[in-house]
Design a protein around this motif. Structure first.
Motif, PDB file in Angstrom:
ATOM      1  N   ALA A 251       0.857  -1.192   0.000  1.00 30.92           N
ATOM      2  CA  ALA A 251       0.000   0.000   0.000  1.00 30.92           C
ATOM      3  C   ALA A 251       0.889   1.236   0.000  1.00 30.92           C
ATOM      4  CB  ALA A 251      -0.927   0.011   1.223  1.00 30.92           C
ATOM      5  N   SER A 252       0.314   2.359  -0.379  1.00 27.00           N
ATOM      6  CA  SER A 252       1.073   3.610  -0.386  1.00 27.00           C
ATOM      7  C   SER A 252       0.231   4.727   0.200  1.00 27.00           C
ATOM      8  CB  SER A 252       1.506   3.973  -1.814  1.00 27.00           C
ATOM      9  OG  SER A 252       0.375   4.119  -2.656  1.00 27.00           O
ATOM     10  N   GLY A 253       0.909   5.725   0.740  1.00 26.17           N
ATOM     11  CA  GLY A 253       0.229   6.854   1.355  1.00 26.17           C
ATOM     12  C   GLY A 253       1.198   7.984   1.635  1.00 26.17           C
ATOM     13  N   SER A 254       0.683   9.089   2.163  1.00 29.95           N
ATOM     14  CA  SER A 254       1.488  10.292   2.323  1.00 29.95           C
ATOM     15  C   SER A 254       2.110  10.446   3.709  1.00 29.95           C
ATOM     16  CB  SER A 254       0.630  11.525   2.030  1.00 29.95           C
ATOM     17  OG  SER A 254      -0.502  11.559   2.892  1.00 29.95           O
ATOM     18  N   GLU A 255       1.625   9.685   4.708  1.00 29.49           N
ATOM     19  CA  GLU A 255       2.207   9.801   6.053  1.00 29.49           C
ATOM     20  C   GLU A 255       3.677   9.418   6.015  1.00 29.49           C
ATOM     21  OE1 GLU A 255       0.924  10.886   8.817  1.00 29.49           O
ATOM     22  OE2 GLU A 255      -1.222  10.976   8.439  1.00 29.49           O
ATOM     23  N   ARG A 256       4.478  10.108   6.833  1.00 35.04           N
ATOM     24  CA  ARG A 256       5.926   9.912   6.757  1.00 35.04           C
ATOM     25  C   ARG A 256       6.364   8.553   7.295  1.00 35.04           C
ATOM     26  NH1 ARG A 256      10.296  12.118  10.191  1.00 35.04           N
ATOM     27  NH2 ARG A 256      12.235  12.057   8.981  1.00 35.04           N
ATOM     28  N   THR A 257       5.781   8.099   8.382  1.00 32.06           N
ATOM     29  CA  THR A 257       6.190   6.833   8.990  1.00 32.06           C
ATOM     30  C   THR A 257       5.599   5.662   8.222  1.00 32.06           C
ATOM     31  OG1 THR A 257       6.369   7.828  11.176  1.00 32.06           O
ATOM     32  CG2 THR A 257       6.179   5.440  11.084  1.00 32.06           C
ATOM     33  N   LYS A 258       6.473   4.770   7.777  1.00 31.96           N
ATOM     34  CA  LYS A 258       6.063   3.607   7.002  1.00 31.96           C
ATOM     35  C   LYS A 258       5.808   2.413   7.927  1.00 31.96           C
ATOM     36  CE  LYS A 258       8.782   5.101   2.975  1.00 31.96           C
ATOM     37  NZ  LYS A 258       8.975   6.457   3.486  1.00 31.96           N
ATOM     38  N   VAL A 259       5.125   1.424   7.399  1.00 30.45           N
ATOM     39  CA  VAL A 259       4.831   0.203   8.141  1.00 30.45           C
ATOM     40  C   VAL A 259       5.481  -0.971   7.410  1.00 30.45           C
ATOM     41  CG1 VAL A 259       3.031  -1.378   8.945  1.00 30.45           C
ATOM     42  CG2 VAL A 259       2.651   1.104   9.029  1.00 30.45           C
ATOM     43  N   VAL A 260       6.280  -1.739   8.131  1.00 29.41           N
ATOM     44  CA  VAL A 260       6.956  -2.901   7.551  1.00 29.41           C
ATOM     45  C   VAL A 260       6.457  -4.156   8.275  1.00 29.41           C
ATOM     46  CG1 VAL A 260       9.147  -4.027   7.077  1.00 29.41           C
ATOM     47  CG2 VAL A 260       8.991  -1.526   6.980  1.00 29.41           C
ATOM     48  N   CYS A 261       5.802  -5.053   7.551  1.00 33.30           N
ATOM     49  CA  CYS A 261       5.192  -6.242   8.144  1.00 33.30           C
ATOM     50  C   CYS A 261       6.098  -7.461   7.994  1.00 33.30           C
ATOM     51  CB  CYS A 261       3.847  -6.529   7.476  1.00 33.30           C
ATOM     52  SG  CYS A 261       2.664  -5.160   7.587  1.00 33.30           S
ATOM     53  N   VAL A 262       6.133  -8.268   9.030  1.00 31.33           N
ATOM     54  CA  VAL A 262       6.964  -9.465   9.045  1.00 31.33           C
ATOM     55  C   VAL A 262       6.052 -10.669   9.282  1.00 31.33           C
ATOM     56  CG1 VAL A 262       8.958 -10.623  10.061  1.00 31.33           C
ATOM     57  CG2 VAL A 262       8.849  -8.112  10.036  1.00 31.33           C
ATOM     58  N   ALA A 282      -4.298   2.018   2.931  1.00 34.07           N
ATOM     59  CA  ALA A 282      -4.167   2.504   1.559  1.00 34.07           C
ATOM     60  C   ALA A 282      -4.521   3.986   1.485  1.00 34.07           C
ATOM     61  CB  ALA A 282      -5.074   1.691   0.635  1.00 34.07           C
ATOM     62  N   GLY A 283      -3.661   4.762   0.855  1.00 36.62           N
ATOM     63  CA  GLY A 283      -3.843   6.196   0.755  1.00 36.62           C
ATOM     64  C   GLY A 283      -3.369   6.956   1.970  1.00 36.62           C
ATOM     65  N   GLU A 284      -2.976   6.242   3.008  1.00 35.52           N
ATOM     66  CA  GLU A 284      -2.542   6.863   4.257  1.00 35.52           C
ATOM     67  C   GLU A 284      -1.048   6.676   4.507  1.00 35.52           C
ATOM     68  OE1 GLU A 284      -3.186   5.867   8.966  1.00 35.52           O
ATOM     69  OE2 GLU A 284      -4.939   5.776   7.668  1.00 35.52           O
ATOM     70  N   ARG A 285      -0.576   5.425   4.417  1.00 35.50           N
ATOM     71  CA  ARG A 285       0.832   5.128   4.681  1.00 35.50           C
ATOM     72  C   ARG A 285       1.364   4.101   3.680  1.00 35.50           C
ATOM     73  NH1 ARG A 285       2.359   6.715   9.891  1.00 35.50           N
ATOM     74  NH2 ARG A 285       0.584   7.206  11.248  1.00 35.50           N
ATOM     75  N   ASP A 286       2.663   4.143   3.471  1.00 39.85           N
ATOM     76  CA  ASP A 286       3.315   3.067   2.736  1.00 39.85           C
ATOM     77  C   ASP A 286       3.366   1.846   3.642  1.00 39.85           C
ATOM     78  OD1 ASP A 286       3.741   4.804   0.673  1.00 39.85           O
ATOM     79  OD2 ASP A 286       5.888   5.050   1.024  1.00 39.85           O
ATOM     80  N   VAL A 287       2.927   0.713   3.117  1.00 38.21           N
ATOM     81  CA  VAL A 287       2.978  -0.544   3.865  1.00 38.21           C
ATOM     82  C   VAL A 287       3.783  -1.548   3.042  1.00 38.21           C
ATOM     83  CG1 VAL A 287       1.684  -2.446   4.896  1.00 38.21           C
ATOM     84  CG2 VAL A 287       0.749  -0.120   4.959  1.00 38.21           C
ATOM     85  N   PHE A 288       4.772  -2.141   3.673  1.00 33.66           N
ATOM     86  CA  PHE A 288       5.613  -3.146   3.039  1.00 33.66           C
ATOM     87  C   PHE A 288       5.436  -4.471   3.779  1.00 33.66           C
ATOM     88  CE2 PHE A 288       7.529   0.973   2.409  1.00 33.66           C
ATOM     89  CZ  PHE A 288       7.963   0.963   1.090  1.00 33.66           C
ATOM     90  N   ALA A 289       5.781  -5.564   3.118  1.00 32.09           N
ATOM     91  CA  ALA A 289       5.741  -6.876   3.769  1.00 32.09           C
ATOM     92  C   ALA A 289       6.965  -7.677   3.343  1.00 32.09           C
ATOM     93  CB  ALA A 289       4.472  -7.628   3.413  1.00 32.09           C
ATOM     94  N   CYS A 290       7.485  -8.426   4.281  1.00 32.87           N
ATOM     95  CA  CYS A 290       8.695  -9.218   4.041  1.00 32.87           C
ATOM     96  C   CYS A 290       8.348 -10.647   3.621  1.00 32.87           C
ATOM     97  CB  CYS A 290       9.550  -9.288   5.306  1.00 32.87           C
ATOM     98  SG  CYS A 290      10.091  -7.691   5.951  1.00 32.87           S
ATOM     99  N   THR A 291       9.248 -11.218   2.864  1.00 35.16           N
ATOM    100  CA  THR A 291       9.278 -12.661   2.638  1.00 35.16           C
ATOM    101  C   THR A 291      10.440 -13.199   3.459  1.00 35.16           C
ATOM    102  OG1 THR A 291       8.427 -12.473   0.376  1.00 35.16           O
ATOM    103  CG2 THR A 291       9.612 -14.476   0.925  1.00 35.16           C
ATOM    104  N   LEU A 292      10.254 -14.306   4.150  1.00 34.82           N
ATOM    105  CA  LEU A 292      11.320 -14.830   4.985  1.00 34.82           C
ATOM    106  C   LEU A 292      12.303 -15.648   4.152  1.00 34.82           C
ATOM    107  CD1 LEU A 292       9.428 -15.953   8.216  1.00 34.82           C
ATOM    108  CD2 LEU A 292      10.350 -13.708   7.605  1.00 34.82           C
ATOM    109  N   PRO A 293      13.599 -15.416   4.326  1.00 35.63           N
ATOM    110  CA  PRO A 293      14.592 -16.207   3.586  1.00 35.63           C
ATOM    111  C   PRO A 293      14.488 -17.680   3.952  1.00 35.63           C
ATOM    112  CG  PRO A 293      15.638 -14.912   5.335  1.00 35.63           C
ATOM    113  CD  PRO A 293      14.226 -14.441   5.239  1.00 35.63           C
ATOM    114  N   GLY A 294      14.579 -18.525   2.926  1.00 38.27           N
ATOM    115  CA  GLY A 294      14.483 -19.957   3.144  1.00 38.27           C
ATOM    116  C   GLY A 294      13.198 -20.558   2.617  1.00 38.27           C
TER     117      GLY A 294
END
Length: 474
Positions: A251-262, A282-294
């Motif tokens: 997701a993407s948004g304009s708030e400065r603090t991003k969210v990174v999901c694990v 959505a529309g509020e913050r950038d949200v990222f998500a990780c894939t775990l190695p392995g």
């Protein structure tokens, strides 16, 4: 008498929370909505039958036959419909390579695009593939988390290739997936027998675990999984993985603090689990998500807990840059998120906070067996809907379980939140991990927190972020 009802046509209750896309998916899976009159009639009939459990569900046999022909019919329904048995030596998986063999080079990509677009249209319930723009992102097309799993399963059946669970996230448009498939097949006829063994019965370890699940002996199977994982190839540092990316944006948004999901390291967990959670931002913050190695095919598992954290930390830095970010870990992913926060703090790149969603931290072997027995029982019960689980994924999970058992969490000073499930899973209680500054309970079970009630979990996170985000605390 217990009645395992199917969907009712009357809006309300659990059905009232379903959107059009979710109802359409149920219909494609062969479950039609019960008219009220028919539902009441079945209730009356059930009272006259001397059986402890009955399943009053309106099934669409035509839809079940379509699923069977596509190789997607859940085992529970296989005795209800007849389909033509495949001829000896035939290969659904080889069909893509066989069709490409006689196609001129200039037309090959377009043909593969058509294959992908047809499956996307089927997942979305479109009558024609022309409704799908191959260059549009899957999220814009309307593919949700369950749709991502269904699309991956459909393409696995259509191509015979072993495709990763993160397919839709690593290749976010139909055209991008088509290029991947073209690279994988390459027109080489040798690619046909190399197609992945994608049936749910493939894999010795998976077969043993399913047998243990059927026999009600999952507690005895947990040591089997962790023991087998000792022989999985491993990596000791991020340098051994050639700088692969392990973070995708949801997701993407304009708030400065991003969210990174694990995500959790339980099989089946991946960035797709956070799609509903990310939708709330959505529309509020950038949200990222990780894939775990392995968890990628042929990829080694981490040899140590620190090796996994190193890989994730480097990938997160590349994704979010220098701006503030909050780590959000689901289930055992909360332990990983907590460790990432400790690593970033030690490096002077202190995150804005860490959120743990119903994160257990078992301290004894008995607690570890109890937690993973409960979770694995649920996962295996869901397998027909989630798709087959490969031995590769089971062994990766076993490797992380071994590392967790030997892990001692480092303290962190960043603000932290624990969101706990207020509904037990199979009557079992998680080993409480009292590590957060703030605890909030949500009336949901462990899985519903990130699935059916992900919006509520996101709202709790949003409210907490307002007191954490530098933009709101200055």
């Amino acid at each position: 008498t217990s009645l395992a009802w199917g969907l009712w046509a009357t809006a309300g209750g659990m059905a009232g929370e379903l959107g059009e896309a979710e109802i359409a998916r149920l219909e494609r899976m062969g479950t039609a909505a019960l008219p009220t009159e028919l539902g009441l009639e079945l209730f009356d009939r059930a009272r006259l039958v001397d059986a402890a459990v009955q399943v009053p569900v309106l099934l669409d046999l035509g839809a079940l036959r379509s699923q069977a022909r596509a190789g997607l019919l859940p085992p529970l329904f296989r005795g209800l419909v007849r389909t033509q048995a495949p001829q000896a030596g035939s290969s659904v998986g080889g069909s893509l390579a066989q069709r490409l063999a006689g196609v001129p080079d200039g037309e090959r990509e377009q043909m593969v695009v058509e294959v992908v677009v047809a499956q996307v249209a089927a997942v979305l319930g479109h009558a024609s593939a022309s409704a799908v723009d191959p260059e549009r992102a899957f999220r814009e097309l309307g593919i949700d988390s369950l749709g991502a799993v269904e699309l991956r399963n459909r393409l696995t059946q259509a191509t015979g290739l072993r495709l990763p669970t993160t397919l839709v996230f690593d290749h976010p448009t139909p055209a991008a997936i088509a290029r991947l498939l073209l690279d994988e097949v390459g027109g080489d006829e040798q690619a046909v027998p190399a197609a992945a063994e994608s049936t749910r019965d493939s894999g010795t370890l998976g077969a043993l675990l399913r047998h243990a699940h059927t026999a009600g002996a999952m507690a005895e199977a947990v040591p089997l999984l962790t023991g087998a994982a000792r022989f999985r190839p491993t990596f000791a540092s991020a340098a051994e993985l050639a700088g692969d990316a392990y973070v995708v944006q949801l997701a993407s948004g304009s708030e400065r603090t991003k969210v990174v999901c694990v995500p959790s390291f339980v099989v089946g967990s991946s960035p797709h689990q956070f799609m509903r959670f990310a939708d709330a931002f959505a529309g509020e913050r950038d949200v990222f998500a990780c894939t775990l190695p392995g968890f990628r095919d042929a990829e080694p598992a981490p040899a140590t807990w620190d090796a996994a954290i190193e890989v994730l930390a480097e990938s997160i830095v590349r994704a979010v840059g220098d701006g503030p970010f909050v780590l959000v870990g689901y289930s055992t992913g909360g332990v990983l998120a907590h460790s990432l926060a400790a690593r970033f703090e030690a490096a002077g790149a202190r995150p804005a906070g860490v959120v743990m969603i119903d994160t257990p931290m078992p301290e004894t072997e008995a607690e570890t067996n109890s937690v993973f027995t409960s979770v694995m029982t649920q996962i295996l019960g869901r397998e027909p809907q989630a798709g087959a689980i490969s031995d590769t994924d089971w062994l990766a999970m076993g490797a992380y379980m071994r590392l967790l058992a030997a892990h001692t969490p480092d303290p962190v000073t960043v603000r932290s939140l624990m969101i706990r499930a207020d509904v037990s899973l199979d009557g079992n209680t998680w080993p409480a991990w009292d590590v957060a500054d703030t605890d909030v309970k949500v009336a949901a079970d462990h899985f519903a927190l990130i699935e059916a009630q992900a919006a509520e979990t996101a709202e709790v996170t949003r409210q907490w972020l307002r007191h954490t985000d530098p933009e709101h605390t200055q």
